[in-house]
Design a protein around this motif. Sequence first.
Motif, PDB file in Angstrom:
ATOM      1  N   ALA A   2       0.833  -1.211   0.000  1.00  0.00           N
ATOM      2  CA  ALA A   2       0.000   0.000   0.000  1.00  0.00           C
ATOM      3  C   ALA A   2       0.868   1.261   0.000  1.00  0.00           C
ATOM      4  O   ALA A   2       1.898   1.318   0.676  1.00  0.00           O
ATOM      5  CB  ALA A   2      -0.901   0.001   1.224  1.00  0.00           C
ATOM      6  N   THR A 120     -10.517   9.460  -6.082  1.00  0.00           N
ATOM      7  CA  THR A 120     -10.181   8.470  -5.059  1.00  0.00           C
ATOM      8  C   THR A 120     -11.054   8.708  -3.830  1.00  0.00           C
ATOM      9  O   THR A 120     -11.140   9.839  -3.342  1.00  0.00           O
ATOM     10  CB  THR A 120      -8.692   8.576  -4.670  1.00  0.00           C
ATOM     11  OG1 THR A 120      -7.909   8.313  -5.836  1.00  0.00           O
ATOM     12  CG2 THR A 120      -8.330   7.574  -3.584  1.00  0.00           C
ATOM     13  N   ILE A 153     -13.766  -2.847  -6.768  1.00  0.00           N
ATOM     14  CA  ILE A 153     -12.927  -1.713  -6.383  1.00  0.00           C
ATOM     15  C   ILE A 153     -11.682  -1.645  -7.253  1.00  0.00           C
ATOM     16  O   ILE A 153     -11.242  -2.652  -7.798  1.00  0.00           O
ATOM     17  CB  ILE A 153     -12.498  -1.794  -4.901  1.00  0.00           C
ATOM     18  CG1 ILE A 153     -11.703  -3.080  -4.630  1.00  0.00           C
ATOM     19  CG2 ILE A 153     -13.684  -1.660  -3.972  1.00  0.00           C
ATOM     20  CD1 ILE A 153     -10.819  -2.994  -3.429  1.00  0.00           C
ATOM     21  N   ALA A 155      -7.945  -0.657  -6.538  1.00  0.00           N
ATOM     22  CA  ALA A 155      -7.089  -0.413  -5.364  1.00  0.00           C
ATOM     23  C   ALA A 155      -6.342   0.915  -5.451  1.00  0.00           C
ATOM     24  O   ALA A 155      -5.927   1.462  -4.428  1.00  0.00           O
ATOM     25  CB  ALA A 155      -6.102  -1.559  -5.190  1.00  0.00           C
ATOM     26  N   LEU A 158      -8.958   3.810  -3.949  1.00  0.00           N
ATOM     27  CA  LEU A 158      -9.696   3.598  -2.705  1.00  0.00           C
ATOM     28  C   LEU A 158      -8.738   3.610  -1.513  1.00  0.00           C
ATOM     29  O   LEU A 158      -7.654   3.025  -1.570  1.00  0.00           O
ATOM     30  CB  LEU A 158     -10.430   2.251  -2.761  1.00  0.00           C
ATOM     31  CG  LEU A 158     -11.337   1.931  -1.576  1.00  0.00           C
ATOM     32  CD1 LEU A 158     -12.524   2.891  -1.515  1.00  0.00           C
ATOM     33  CD2 LEU A 158     -11.851   0.497  -1.667  1.00  0.00           C
ATOM     34  N   VAL A 159      -9.152   4.287  -0.464  1.00  0.00           N
ATOM     35  CA  VAL A 159      -8.399   4.367   0.792  1.00  0.00           C
ATOM     36  C   VAL A 159      -9.416   4.122   1.904  1.00  0.00           C
ATOM     37  O   VAL A 159     -10.567   4.563   1.796  1.00  0.00           O
ATOM     38  CB  VAL A 159      -7.769   5.780   0.953  1.00  0.00           C
ATOM     39  CG1 VAL A 159      -7.080   5.926   2.294  1.00  0.00           C
ATOM     40  CG2 VAL A 159      -6.806   6.092  -0.192  1.00  0.00           C
ATOM     41  N   ARG A 187      -7.563  -5.512   7.170  1.00  0.00           N
ATOM     42  CA  ARG A 187      -6.804  -6.077   6.037  1.00  0.00           C
ATOM     43  C   ARG A 187      -7.325  -7.470   5.714  1.00  0.00           C
ATOM     44  O   ARG A 187      -7.515  -7.817   4.548  1.00  0.00           O
ATOM     45  CB  ARG A 187      -5.305  -6.119   6.383  1.00  0.00           C
ATOM     46  CG  ARG A 187      -4.423  -6.515   5.213  1.00  0.00           C
ATOM     47  CD  ARG A 187      -4.195  -5.399   4.207  1.00  0.00           C
ATOM     48  NE  ARG A 187      -3.304  -4.365   4.695  1.00  0.00           N
ATOM     49  CZ  ARG A 187      -3.167  -3.155   4.148  1.00  0.00           C
ATOM     50  NH1 ARG A 187      -3.879  -2.823   3.086  1.00  0.00           N
ATOM     51  NH2 ARG A 187      -2.330  -2.266   4.656  1.00  0.00           N
ATOM     52  N   ALA A 198      -6.162  -6.275  -1.966  1.00  0.00           N
ATOM     53  CA  ALA A 198      -6.389  -5.611  -0.672  1.00  0.00           C
ATOM     54  C   ALA A 198      -5.065  -5.191  -0.029  1.00  0.00           C
ATOM     55  O   ALA A 198      -5.026  -4.247   0.768  1.00  0.00           O
ATOM     56  CB  ALA A 198      -7.165  -6.536   0.255  1.00  0.00           C
ATOM     57  N   ASP A 200      -2.806  -3.682  -1.413  1.00  0.00           N
ATOM     58  CA  ASP A 200      -2.413  -2.373  -1.964  1.00  0.00           C
ATOM     59  C   ASP A 200      -3.264  -1.215  -1.453  1.00  0.00           C
ATOM     60  O   ASP A 200      -3.030  -0.062  -1.796  1.00  0.00           O
ATOM     61  CB  ASP A 200      -2.524  -2.397  -3.502  1.00  0.00           C
ATOM     62  CG  ASP A 200      -1.598  -3.432  -4.113  1.00  0.00           C
ATOM     63  OD1 ASP A 200      -0.553  -3.718  -3.505  1.00  0.00           O
ATOM     64  OD2 ASP A 200      -1.936  -3.957  -5.194  1.00  0.00           O
ATOM     65  N   LEU A 201      -4.298  -1.525  -0.672  1.00  0.00           N
ATOM     66  CA  LEU A 201      -5.190  -0.463  -0.191  1.00  0.00           C
ATOM     67  C   LEU A 201      -4.583   0.245   1.018  1.00  0.00           C
ATOM     68  O   LEU A 201      -4.328  -0.394   2.043  1.00  0.00           O
ATOM     69  CB  LEU A 201      -6.536  -1.044   0.241  1.00  0.00           C
ATOM     70  CG  LEU A 201      -7.485  -1.523  -0.854  1.00  0.00           C
ATOM     71  CD1 LEU A 201      -8.728  -2.131  -0.234  1.00  0.00           C
ATOM     72  CD2 LEU A 201      -7.859  -0.355  -1.742  1.00  0.00           C
TER      73      LEU A 201
END
Length: 248
Positions: A2, A120, A153, A155, A158-159, A187, A198, A200-201
Amino acid sequence: MARKLAAGNWKMNGVTANLAEAAALAKEFVASSVDILLCPPATLITPMAQILKDSPIATGAQDCHSNESGAHTGDISAAQLADAGATYVITGHSERRADHSESDADVRSKTEAVCAAGLTAIVCVGETLGQREAGDALKVVHGQLLRSLPDEIDATKLVIAYEPVWAIGTGKVPTLAEIAEIHADMRATLTERFGDIAADLPLLYGGSVKPSNAADIFAVADVDGALVGGASLKAADFAGIISALEAS
Ligand code: PEP
């Protein structure tokens, strides 16, 4: 892995004169190893984006309507925010959930609108003090997360921000172990639902983050940055938090 993000939420604070704080921040951070964002009130998005246009600092919004246009007096769509210069939009902040009775379904619709506009989304979740004291924090955050996110989503767009309601603007902060427990669970929940992307979020922590506690919070596993309210209003304070994230 991430990316890291230091995001400031000015809430309903600031007039034109306060843009000097954004200008000071841009002077200090001409480049950065982390992503930096300021979300001023909607009235300041365009002039702030103008001030920050040659800096690594992005400009965002604090809310949007879920429709693209129409008869919604006083509301602003994600497309309009993009047109004004925003590249991020916060959705589901606990103050919106409390003051405007926004449900998880509302947050999900808004998040979908943000993504559809190519911006984002920073989706906020977090338990109240009563829910934590009842031992329900994990369950509450887990449920909010599942209900507030779209089925599909990106990645890179999205945060997630974990913001315990009782820690926002109060000076109270969960223990590092409590933050670690929620972030690990988020996570795992996101991995179960969306698979490997996920990882990378960015998962932000928010709630009374200051220059003095930022380094400890950023050392917690699965904390990829912070959503900062009060301490983002002054360039010097927010700079201390950004520097702690760069060093983490
Ligand atoms: C917030 O409003 O998202 C927040 C975290 O506020 P503060 O940093 O002031 O607690």
